[in-house]
Design a protein around this motif. Structure first.
Motif, PDB file in Angstrom:
ATOM      1  N   SER A 180       0.825  -1.204   0.000  1.00 15.69           N
ATOM      2  CA  SER A 180       0.000   0.000   0.000  1.00 15.69           C
ATOM      3  C   SER A 180       0.862   1.258   0.000  1.00 15.69           C
ATOM      4  O   SER A 180       1.710   1.416  -0.870  1.00 15.69           O
ATOM      5  CB  SER A 180      -0.962  -0.024   1.195  1.00 15.69           C
ATOM      6  N   PHE A 181       0.684   2.131   0.992  1.00  9.84           N
ATOM      7  CA  PHE A 181       1.308   3.459   0.961  1.00  9.84           C
ATOM      8  C   PHE A 181       2.817   3.384   1.186  1.00  9.84           C
ATOM      9  O   PHE A 181       3.361   2.399   1.704  1.00  9.84           O
ATOM     10  CB  PHE A 181       0.657   4.381   1.989  1.00  9.84           C
ATOM     11  N   LEU A 182       3.481   4.456   0.802  1.00  6.27           N
ATOM     12  CA  LEU A 182       4.939   4.542   0.866  1.00  6.27           C
ATOM     13  C   LEU A 182       5.410   4.862   2.285  1.00  6.27           C
ATOM     14  O   LEU A 182       4.864   5.726   2.960  1.00  6.27           O
ATOM     15  CB  LEU A 182       5.429   5.631  -0.097  1.00  6.27           C
ATOM     16  N   GLN A 183       6.445   4.148   2.708  1.00  2.00           N
ATOM     17  CA  GLN A 183       7.107   4.431   3.972  1.00  2.00           C
ATOM     18  C   GLN A 183       8.604   4.588   3.725  1.00  2.00           C
ATOM     19  O   GLN A 183       9.188   3.838   2.932  1.00  2.00           O
ATOM     20  CB  GLN A 183       6.892   3.292   4.976  1.00  2.00           C
ATOM     21  N   PHE A 226      -3.460  11.025  -1.530  1.00  2.00           N
ATOM     22  CA  PHE A 226      -4.829  11.525  -1.439  1.00  2.00           C
ATOM     23  C   PHE A 226      -5.366  11.726  -2.850  1.00  2.00           C
ATOM     24  O   PHE A 226      -4.599  11.902  -3.805  1.00  2.00           O
ATOM     25  CB  PHE A 226      -4.883  12.848  -0.667  1.00  2.00           C
ATOM     26  N   ASP A 227      -6.686  11.701  -2.973  1.00  2.00           N
ATOM     27  CA  ASP A 227      -7.329  11.819  -4.280  1.00  2.00           C
ATOM     28  C   ASP A 227      -8.445  12.860  -4.237  1.00  2.00           C
ATOM     29  O   ASP A 227      -9.021  13.132  -3.177  1.00  2.00           O
ATOM     30  CB  ASP A 227      -7.925  10.468  -4.700  1.00  2.00           C
ATOM     31  N   GLN A 246     -10.594  -4.888  -3.752  1.00  2.00           N
ATOM     32  CA  GLN A 246     -10.410  -5.208  -5.165  1.00  2.00           C
ATOM     33  C   GLN A 246      -9.095  -4.639  -5.682  1.00  2.00           C
ATOM     34  O   GLN A 246      -8.407  -5.265  -6.493  1.00  2.00           O
ATOM     35  CB  GLN A 246     -11.577  -4.663  -5.984  1.00  2.00           C
ATOM     36  N   TYR A 247      -8.736  -3.448  -5.209  1.00  3.03           N
ATOM     37  CA  TYR A 247      -7.466  -2.826  -5.608  1.00  3.03           C
ATOM     38  C   TYR A 247      -6.288  -3.726  -5.241  1.00  3.03           C
ATOM     39  O   TYR A 247      -5.380  -3.951  -6.055  1.00  3.03           O
ATOM     40  CB  TYR A 247      -7.322  -1.464  -4.938  1.00  3.03           C
ATOM     41  N   TYR A 248      -6.303  -4.264  -4.020  1.00  5.34           N
ATOM     42  CA  TYR A 248      -5.209  -5.140  -3.596  1.00  5.34           C
ATOM     43  C   TYR A 248      -5.170  -6.419  -4.423  1.00  5.34           C
ATOM     44  O   TYR A 248      -4.088  -6.902  -4.792  1.00  5.34           O
ATOM     45  CB  TYR A 248      -5.332  -5.460  -2.105  1.00  5.34           C
ATOM     46  N   HIS A 249      -6.344  -6.966  -4.734  1.00  7.21           N
ATOM     47  CA  HIS A 249      -6.393  -8.155  -5.593  1.00  7.21           C
ATOM     48  C   HIS A 249      -5.816  -7.831  -6.977  1.00  7.21           C
ATOM     49  O   HIS A 249      -4.995  -8.602  -7.510  1.00  7.21           O
ATOM     50  CB  HIS A 249      -7.834  -8.647  -5.731  1.00  7.21           C
ATOM     51  N   ASP A 250      -6.233  -6.714  -7.541  1.00  6.39           N
ATOM     52  CA  ASP A 250      -5.753  -6.334  -8.874  1.00  6.39           C
ATOM     53  C   ASP A 250      -4.246  -6.101  -8.868  1.00  6.39           C
ATOM     54  O   ASP A 250      -3.534  -6.504  -9.800  1.00  6.39           O
ATOM     55  CB  ASP A 250      -6.464  -5.068  -9.348  1.00  6.39           C
ATOM     56  N   GLY A 285      -6.458   8.208  -0.021  1.00  4.74           N
ATOM     57  CA  GLY A 285      -6.322   7.136  -0.993  1.00  4.74           C
ATOM     58  C   GLY A 285      -6.615   5.790  -0.350  1.00  4.74           C
ATOM     59  O   GLY A 285      -6.462   5.622   0.871  1.00  4.74           O
ATOM     60  N   VAL A 286      -7.018   4.820  -1.151  1.00  5.25           N
ATOM     61  CA  VAL A 286      -7.405   3.516  -0.607  1.00  5.25           C
ATOM     62  C   VAL A 286      -6.238   2.786   0.045  1.00  5.25           C
ATOM     63  O   VAL A 286      -6.444   1.841   0.811  1.00  5.25           O
ATOM     64  CB  VAL A 286      -8.032   2.618  -1.704  1.00  5.25           C
TER      65      VAL A 286
END
Length: 327
Positions: free
Chosen positions: A154-157, A179-180, A200-204, A235-236
């Motif tokens: 997911s997000f950047l660290q 953010f969106d 769904q985003y993670y699956h894709d 953001g998701v």
């Protein structure tokens, strides 16, 4: 009242069971009231200590904060160079406003950046780390989301890295959340849709390995856009959601942008334009210390390493020199 219930009540009353349970309930009620008073008293003490006193951090904590501050400054330097807009968010911005710096019990940093600038930052970061001789010190990580989908990120660290006791240790961390913008928003609750789209985003992302394809599907499903609009949201990839760490919020863009630089410790960094709008929506009465505090325990993990105070100090000095000479 039926005959069975009458007989039961007679037996209970005659055996003293009702009196016994009533006494137990009274004892428990008094105990709860006493604990509530103690909790309120402790909370008042926390507000007094953390809002009315200047507490001095230990050498380890101070060196940790100095290193964290320079990591935040390094991000700011990159964003200024490439004309990218970012801001302090969450507890980091709250600390800037309420404590003039770090929240006393917090040990990480949270930032936000709009999607276009987020993608650009991710693109230029590796080269900037290499150019500033930090590629062996600052580790790029995308948060694992195996609880959603095995292998999802997911997000950047950014982790400032050091080798201690024969292994790698993250001395401090910086979370960077995308953010969106929303095309339209009428105040409806779309929390469940948001959660479904996130999954769904993670699956894709795992199935295709294609970030652009996966995030574009999110944009279609949630009616998002990369162009500036009156509304913006997390953001998701982040920690917001109806059943997540932070509640899902749609912010009015004019309350957040244009960003306004505010003092955080000894440097100025961008934050939301209207501090009251942002913090009241995010925390409610943000001038009070909450009754339940969240600890990341990073300091507790670091204390066990020999010479950690000197190591942290030297790394902070090194990164400060990089920032002072940044071009």
């Amino acid at each position: 009242m039926g005959i069975k219930q009458k007989i039961g009540n007679t037996i209970l009353n005659s055996s003293g069971s009702v009196k016994h349970y009533k006494k137990q309930i009274e004892k428990l009620t008094k105990k709860v009231e006493r604990l509530e008073k103690e909790n309120k008293s402790t909370n008042r003490l926390m507000n007094t200590l953390f809002l009315d006193y200047n507490l001095t951090p230990s050498p380890l904590l101070q060196n940790f904060r100095d290193l964290s501050l320079e990591l935040l400054r390094f991000m700011d330097n990159i964003c200024i160079k490439y004309d990218l807009e970012w801001w302090m968010r969450g507890g980091t911005f709250l600390g800037a406003i309420r404590h003039d710096g770090f929240i006393p019990w917090d040990d990480d940093m949270d930032t936000g950046i709009m999607r276009n600038d987020y993608d650009k930052f991710v693109d230029v970061l590796p080269e900037e780390l290499k150019r500033n001789n930090l590629d062996n010190k600052i580790k790029i990580n995308f948060r694992q989301r195996n609880a959603f989908v095995q292998g999802a990120t997911s997000f950047l660290q950014l982790f400032y890295y050091n080798t201690l006791s024969g292994g790698g240790v993250d001395l401090t961390a910086l979370d960077i959340f995308p953010f969106d913008y929303m095309k339209e928003y009428n105040g409806e609750d779309f929390g469940q849709l948001y959660e479904d789209v996130r999954l769904q985003y993670y699956h894709d992302l795992v199935d295709t390995g294609d970030y652009e394809y996966s995030i574009n599907k999110v944009y279609e499903s949630l009616n998002l856009t990369r162009e500036k609009t009156p509304y913006m949201l997390n953001g998701v990839e982040g920690s917001a959601g109806p059943n997540r760490l932070n509640k899902l919020q749609v912010f009015e863009t004019e309350g957040i942008q244009p960003f306004k630089r505010v003092m955080f410790c000894k440097y100025e960094f961008p934050g939301p334009k209207d501090k009251d709008y942002y913090l009241n929506n995010y925390y409610g009465d943000y001038w009070k210390v909450p009754r339940v505090l969240t600890f990341h325990q990073r300091m507790g993990r670091l204390r066990k390493y020999p010479d950690i105070v000197d190591i942290m100090e030297n790394e902070a000095i090194y990164l400060k020199e990089v920032n002072d000479d940044f071009e």
